[in-house]
Scaffold this motif. Sequence first.
Motif, PDB file in Angstrom:
ATOM      1  N   ILE A 283      45.560  39.081  19.094  1.00 21.79           N
ATOM      2  CA  ILE A 283      44.306  39.051  18.338  1.00 21.79           C
ATOM      3  C   ILE A 283      44.004  37.624  17.890  1.00 21.79           C
ATOM      4  CG2 ILE A 283      43.156  39.824  16.219  1.00 21.79           C
ATOM      5  CD1 ILE A 283      44.789  42.439  16.473  1.00 21.79           C
ATOM      6  N   ALA A 284      45.041  36.948  17.368  1.00 25.70           N
ATOM      7  CA  ALA A 284      44.865  35.571  16.913  1.00 25.70           C
ATOM      8  C   ALA A 284      44.464  34.666  18.062  1.00 25.70           C
ATOM      9  CB  ALA A 284      46.159  35.067  16.262  1.00 25.70           C
ATOM     10  N   PHE A 285      45.068  34.882  19.237  1.00 24.12           N
ATOM     11  CA  PHE A 285      44.721  34.078  20.412  1.00 24.12           C
ATOM     12  C   PHE A 285      43.229  34.188  20.720  1.00 24.12           C
ATOM     13  CE2 PHE A 285      43.742  34.619  24.940  1.00 24.12           C
ATOM     14  CZ  PHE A 285      43.923  33.325  25.391  1.00 24.12           C
ATOM     15  N   LEU A 286      42.681  35.370  20.643  1.00 21.52           N
ATOM     16  CA  LEU A 286      41.273  35.565  20.956  1.00 21.52           C
ATOM     17  C   LEU A 286      40.387  35.053  19.821  1.00 21.52           C
ATOM     18  CD1 LEU A 286      39.216  36.710  22.956  1.00 21.52           C
ATOM     19  CD2 LEU A 286      39.475  38.935  21.847  1.00 21.52           C
ATOM     20  N   ALA A 287      40.790  35.319  18.577  1.00 23.26           N
ATOM     21  CA  ALA A 287      39.952  34.971  17.431  1.00 23.26           C
ATOM     22  C   ALA A 287      39.868  33.474  17.194  1.00 23.26           C
ATOM     23  CB  ALA A 287      40.499  35.657  16.179  1.00 23.26           C
ATOM     24  N   ARG A 288      40.880  32.720  17.609  1.00 26.44           N
ATOM     25  CA  ARG A 288      40.898  31.282  17.336  1.00 26.44           C
ATOM     26  C   ARG A 288      39.897  30.491  18.171  1.00 26.44           C
ATOM     27  NH1 ARG A 288      46.711  31.715  17.179  1.00 26.44           N
ATOM     28  NH2 ARG A 288      46.735  31.013  19.354  1.00 26.44           N
ATOM     29  N   SER A 289      39.327  31.098  19.187  1.00 28.31           N
ATOM     30  CA  SER A 289      38.459  30.356  20.107  1.00 28.31           C
ATOM     31  C   SER A 289      37.181  31.132  20.397  1.00 28.31           C
ATOM     32  CB  SER A 289      39.203  30.073  21.418  1.00 28.31           C
ATOM     33  OG  SER A 289      38.330  29.564  22.392  1.00 28.31           O
ATOM     34  N   LYS A 290      36.046  30.599  19.928  1.00 25.61           N
ATOM     35  CA  LYS A 290      34.768  31.238  20.232  1.00 25.61           C
ATOM     36  C   LYS A 290      34.476  31.266  21.727  1.00 25.61           C
ATOM     37  CE  LYS A 290      32.444  30.527  15.807  1.00 25.61           C
ATOM     38  NZ  LYS A 290      31.270  29.931  15.118  1.00 25.61           N
ATOM     39  N   PRO A 291      34.766  30.174  22.475  1.00 24.48           N
ATOM     40  CA  PRO A 291      34.521  30.242  23.925  1.00 24.48           C
ATOM     41  C   PRO A 291      35.267  31.389  24.597  1.00 24.48           C
ATOM     42  CG  PRO A 291      34.805  27.959  23.269  1.00 24.48           C
ATOM     43  CD  PRO A 291      35.148  28.790  22.070  1.00 24.48           C
ATOM     44  N   ARG A 292      36.493  31.700  24.148  1.00 22.26           N
ATOM     45  CA  ARG A 292      37.226  32.815  24.750  1.00 22.26           C
ATOM     46  C   ARG A 292      36.478  34.124  24.533  1.00 22.26           C
ATOM     47  NH1 ARG A 292      42.834  31.002  21.972  1.00 22.26           N
ATOM     48  NH2 ARG A 292      43.252  29.146  23.268  1.00 22.26           N
ATOM     49  N   THR A 293      36.038  34.362  23.301  1.00 23.43           N
ATOM     50  CA  THR A 293      35.307  35.603  23.050  1.00 23.43           C
ATOM     51  C   THR A 293      33.997  35.629  23.822  1.00 23.43           C
ATOM     52  OG1 THR A 293      34.202  34.697  21.089  1.00 23.43           O
ATOM     53  CG2 THR A 293      36.315  35.776  20.751  1.00 23.43           C
ATOM     54  N   HIS A 294      33.344  34.467  23.963  1.00 19.87           N
ATOM     55  CA  HIS A 294      32.083  34.414  24.708  1.00 19.87           C
ATOM     56  C   HIS A 294      32.307  34.735  26.179  1.00 19.87           C
ATOM     57  CE1 HIS A 294      30.234  31.576  21.452  1.00 19.87           C
ATOM     58  NE2 HIS A 294      30.281  32.841  21.078  1.00 19.87           N
ATOM     59  N   VAL A 295      33.406  34.232  26.747  1.00 15.95           N
ATOM     60  CA  VAL A 295      33.697  34.506  28.161  1.00 15.95           C
ATOM     61  C   VAL A 295      33.890  35.999  28.376  1.00 15.95           C
ATOM     62  CG1 VAL A 295      35.413  34.228  29.986  1.00 15.95           C
ATOM     63  CG2 VAL A 295      34.638  32.228  28.706  1.00 15.95           C
ATOM     64  N   LEU A 296      34.713  36.630  27.530  1.00 16.57           N
ATOM     65  CA  LEU A 296      34.947  38.058  27.694  1.00 16.57           C
ATOM     66  C   LEU A 296      33.669  38.865  27.496  1.00 16.57           C
ATOM     67  CD1 LEU A 296      38.397  39.077  26.134  1.00 16.57           C
ATOM     68  CD2 LEU A 296      37.709  39.052  28.533  1.00 16.57           C
ATOM     69  N   ARG A 297      32.852  38.457  26.520  1.00 18.81           N
ATOM     70  CA  ARG A 297      31.600  39.184  26.279  1.00 18.81           C
ATOM     71  C   ARG A 297      30.654  39.031  27.460  1.00 18.81           C
ATOM     72  NH1 ARG A 297      29.521  39.185  20.090  1.00 18.81           N
ATOM     73  NH2 ARG A 297      28.124  40.672  21.096  1.00 18.81           N
ATOM     74  N   GLN A 298      30.608  37.863  28.058  1.00 14.62           N
ATOM     75  CA  GLN A 298      29.756  37.660  29.232  1.00 14.62           C
ATOM     76  C   GLN A 298      30.206  38.550  30.380  1.00 14.62           C
ATOM     77  OE1 GLN A 298      27.011  36.011  30.163  1.00 14.62           O
ATOM     78  NE2 GLN A 298      26.592  35.360  28.065  1.00 14.62           N
ATOM     79  N   LEU A 299      31.500  38.610  30.597  1.00 11.73           N
ATOM     80  CA  LEU A 299      32.004  39.455  31.679  1.00 11.73           C
ATOM     81  C   LEU A 299      31.774  40.939  31.374  1.00 11.73           C
ATOM     82  CD1 LEU A 299      35.362  37.611  32.489  1.00 11.73           C
ATOM     83  CD2 LEU A 299      33.238  37.570  33.816  1.00 11.73           C
ATOM     84  N   LEU A 300      31.833  41.291  30.119  1.00 13.77           N
ATOM     85  CA  LEU A 300      31.568  42.680  29.730  1.00 13.77           C
ATOM     86  C   LEU A 300      30.099  43.023  29.915  1.00 13.77           C
ATOM     87  CD1 LEU A 300      32.414  45.368  28.308  1.00 13.77           C
ATOM     88  CD2 LEU A 300      31.838  44.240  26.145  1.00 13.77           C
ATOM     89  N   ASN A 301      29.214  42.149  29.453  1.00 17.43           N
ATOM     90  CA  ASN A 301      27.780  42.462  29.426  1.00 17.43           C
ATOM     91  C   ASN A 301      27.087  42.192  30.759  1.00 17.43           C
ATOM     92  OD1 ASN A 301      27.985  43.145  26.690  1.00 17.43           O
ATOM     93  ND2 ASN A 301      27.572  41.056  26.025  1.00 17.43           N
ATOM     94  N   SER A 302      27.553  41.190  31.492  1.00 18.86           N
ATOM     95  CA  SER A 302      26.824  40.766  32.705  1.00 18.86           C
ATOM     96  C   SER A 302      27.562  41.038  34.001  1.00 18.86           C
ATOM     97  CB  SER A 302      26.502  39.261  32.614  1.00 18.86           C
ATOM     98  OG  SER A 302      25.734  38.990  31.462  1.00 18.86           O
ATOM     99  N   GLY A 303      28.818  41.498  33.905  1.00 14.09           N
ATOM    100  CA  GLY A 303      29.550  41.814  35.116  1.00 14.09           C
ATOM    101  C   GLY A 303      30.283  40.618  35.681  1.00 14.09           C
ATOM    102  N   PRO A 304      30.828  40.762  36.898  1.00 13.39           N
ATOM    103  CA  PRO A 304      31.631  39.703  37.510  1.00 13.39           C
ATOM    104  C   PRO A 304      30.871  38.377  37.579  1.00 13.39           C
ATOM    105  CG  PRO A 304      31.816  41.739  38.764  1.00 13.39           C
ATOM    106  CD  PRO A 304      30.732  41.962  37.749  1.00 13.39           C
TER     107      PRO A 304
END
Length: 246
Positions: free
Chosen positions: A11-32
């Motif tokens: 959780i800390a690994f993901l929360a410490r970096s906004k770009p990481r959360t943005h990457v996962l959200r992009q892949l979730l919302n927009s696909g591959p």
Amino acid sequence: MADDPDPIDRIAFLARSKPRTHVLRQLLNSGPATQRSLRDRIDASRSTIARALTAFEERDWVRRDSGTYQITPVGELVIRDFIDLKETVRLTDELSEFLQWFPMSEYGVEPGQLRSADIVPHTPGDPYAPGRAQTELLNRTEQFRGLFSSLDLEGTKLVHEQVVNGTLEAEITVSSDVDRTIETEAFAPLFAEQLETGRLTVRVADNDPRFISESATKRLSRSASRTTRASPCVARIDRRLPAGVG
């Protein structure tokens, strides 16, 4: 293999970096997506996105196929729950004035149900803000339900005008202190006239009705029955109670 097997570390690994959360959200919302397309959508350097994707692969949050990255079921579950946690924290910050009084667990309320709530706290600089917000609400609504542990004359006059004019239907639950206030010379005529219209329902609770539970609701008829020995105005309150309560 990632070196953070502990869930808190992940959780800390993901929360410490906004770009990481943005990457996962992009892949979730927009696909591959490819690294290049992710860079076009996210304000982060190429190396930052590359490191994030590599770390996600190590944790089985994304998989790579011919230069295209796709979120895995594990990654989807992680980012969805992370977003929910983030939203919960944001809501608790925004609603702290309300949550310190409201027993959410007792009433089975989820934070997400309060997303559209407008909380108007009083402050030293503006102690009348909640009352003013209530007045504005009453001026634009046709139906109102509320719990009252106190009562003010100006607000009562506003409701009286709208109920008598046929523009508002109101249902209120009041404390025993407010019940006694209703019987006073200043309030009794206002309530009597509203009750005559049939567009006002008043119930009396044994306890402070800031929050009212099912058990408190069951006591309403017993509380109101005592008011039949009071003024004619309050006697009408008892007759407005629905059959079967108690």
